[in-house]
Design an enzyme around this catalytic site. Structure first.
Site, mmCIF file in Angstrom:
data_model
loop_
_atom_site.group_PDB
_atom_site.id
_atom_site.type_symbol
_atom_site.label_atom_id
_atom_site.label_comp_id
_atom_site.label_asym_id
_atom_site.label_seq_id
_atom_site.Cartn_x
_atom_site.Cartn_y
_atom_site.Cartn_z
ATOM 1 C CE LYS A 169 -4.176 -1.764 0.194
ATOM 2 N NZ LYS A 169 -5.238 -1.458 -0.791
ATOM 3 C CG ASP A 205 -3.970 -0.728 -4.040
ATOM 4 O OD1 ASP A 205 -4.350 0.229 -4.747
ATOM 5 O OD2 ASP A 205 -4.765 -1.447 -3.398
ATOM 6 C CD GLU A 254 -4.951 -2.868 -6.845
ATOM 7 O OE1 GLU A 254 -6.020 -2.843 -6.214
ATOM 8 O OE2 GLU A 254 -4.104 -3.784 -6.708
ATOM 9 C CG ASP A 261 -9.437 -2.100 -6.868
ATOM 10 O OD1 ASP A 261 -10.558 -2.598 -7.098
ATOM 11 O OD2 ASP A 261 -8.958 -2.070 -5.720
ATOM 12 C CE LYS A 312 -10.189 -5.109 -4.242
ATOM 13 N NZ LYS A 312 -9.994 -3.942 -3.362
#
Length: 332
Positions: free
Chosen positions: A110, A140, A166, A194, A218
């Site tokens: 992250k 991400d 991402e 995403d 997801k």
């Protein structure tokens, strides 16, 4: 076959709300609240984050209903490779987090956390590379940068070797611009979408705009395994299956998607149960030697009782379930 929903009363009668402690802060929280549903074919998870509106949350409810009342498609594989996930922690804590995942071949880090700097991100990524010299590293940003910052950040972080970045910026047009600038500069980092997939009214906008090289999908935000499979097929792009900080019940749905995809070129972001201090099944769905073996996730009554939410939080989730149910799409 037409989609049919169970009666609201049936959902309410099966609902269990839990609060699970976390090992480390993730998405700004130290406890994960979620609602579990028991259907005739198994358990489903309705865990839309509290800030999401009722219409968006209804897709998460549809995914939970699919798991419990309709089941999953036939799998094409039974071992699903997964990545470790490193939250926005200080670099010195990276080895401890990685230890909780065991052996892995890929790590998602992250970055772009509010209140932190690019130096913090670079130190965290460098610590991952030092701990795992041969691993694939993806970062991400959750849309946390603007275009110039994203280009500069990805260029700098690429020095340690990145598989992909991402959602570096929030908008589809921005993703396309970041991708274009990186390519023009010869920076060999792929762009993954995403939020631009799961939060758009039309998830295929990303593919049409040439805004990404791959999709992060997801199950819950897309409304279920079958809907996610349709989306990937329509987009015609490689996909990475990820999770939304689910219990093992929600991870089971993500594994079902990964198991049913015709191709699975990237390790999946389905190892996040390792970020939880507790789970709702006796033997959690966590990675063993870099992969999770496909199996059912049956909630344990003792754990459901142990981590049951206080009455006021249970009531909040049940009221939300009622509202989300009213937004479910009409059967087709």
């Amino acid at each position: 076959m037409p989609v049919q929903y169970p009666l609201l009363e049936e959902l309410l009668s099966s609902a269990r709300v839990v609060v699970l402690p976390m090992r480390v802060k993730f998405r700004g929280i130290l406890e994960r609240e979620t609602l579990l549903l028991r259907g005739p074919l198994g358990w489903g998870e309705f865990g839309a984050f509290p800030e999401y509106g009722d219409a968006e949350a209804s897709r998460w409810l549809a995914a939970a209903i699919e798991a419990g009342w309709h089941g999953f498609p036939e799998p094409l594989r039974t071992r699903i490779p997964v990545n470790a996930t490193v939250p926005a922690i200080t670099a010195d804590r990276v080895p401890d987090i990685l230890d909780r995942f065991g052996r892995v071949d890929a790590v998602k880090v992250k970055v772009a956390e509010r209140g932190q700097t690019l130096d913090d991100d670079a130190a965290r990524v460098a610590a991952v590379r030092a701990a795992l010299p041969g691993a694939a590293i993806r970062v991400d940003a959750n849309g946390g940068w603007d275009v110039p910052t994203a280009v500069a950040a990805v260029t700098r972080l690429a020095a340690v070797g990145l598989e992909y970045a991402e959602q570096p910026v929030p908008e589809i047009e921005g993703l396309a611009e970041v991708r274009r600038r990186l390519r023009a500069a010869g920076v060999p980092v792929l762009i993954a979408a995403d939020e631009s997939v799961r939060k758009e009214d039309d998830p295929l906008k990303v593919a049409r705009a040439g805004a990404a090289d791959l999709l992060v999908v997801k199950v819950a935000p897309l409304g279920g395994v079958r809907r996610a499979l349709e989306l990937v097929a329509e987009a015609g792009m490689p996909a990475v299956v990820s999770s939304a900080l689910d219990t093992s019940v929600g991870i089971r749905a993500g594994l079902a998607l990964a198991a049913a995809l015709p191709e699975l070129p990237y390790a999946c972001g389905l190892g996040t149960v390792s970020l939880l201090e507790a789970d709702v099944i006796g033997t959690p769905l966590v990675a063993d030697d870099g992969a999770i073996t496909l199996r059912d996730a049956v909630a344990d009554e003792g754990l459901l009782e142990q981590y049951a939410a206080p009455a006021e939080r249970r009531d909040w989730w049940l009221a939300r379930l009622r509202r989300a149910y009213a937004h479910l799409p009409a059967p087709v």
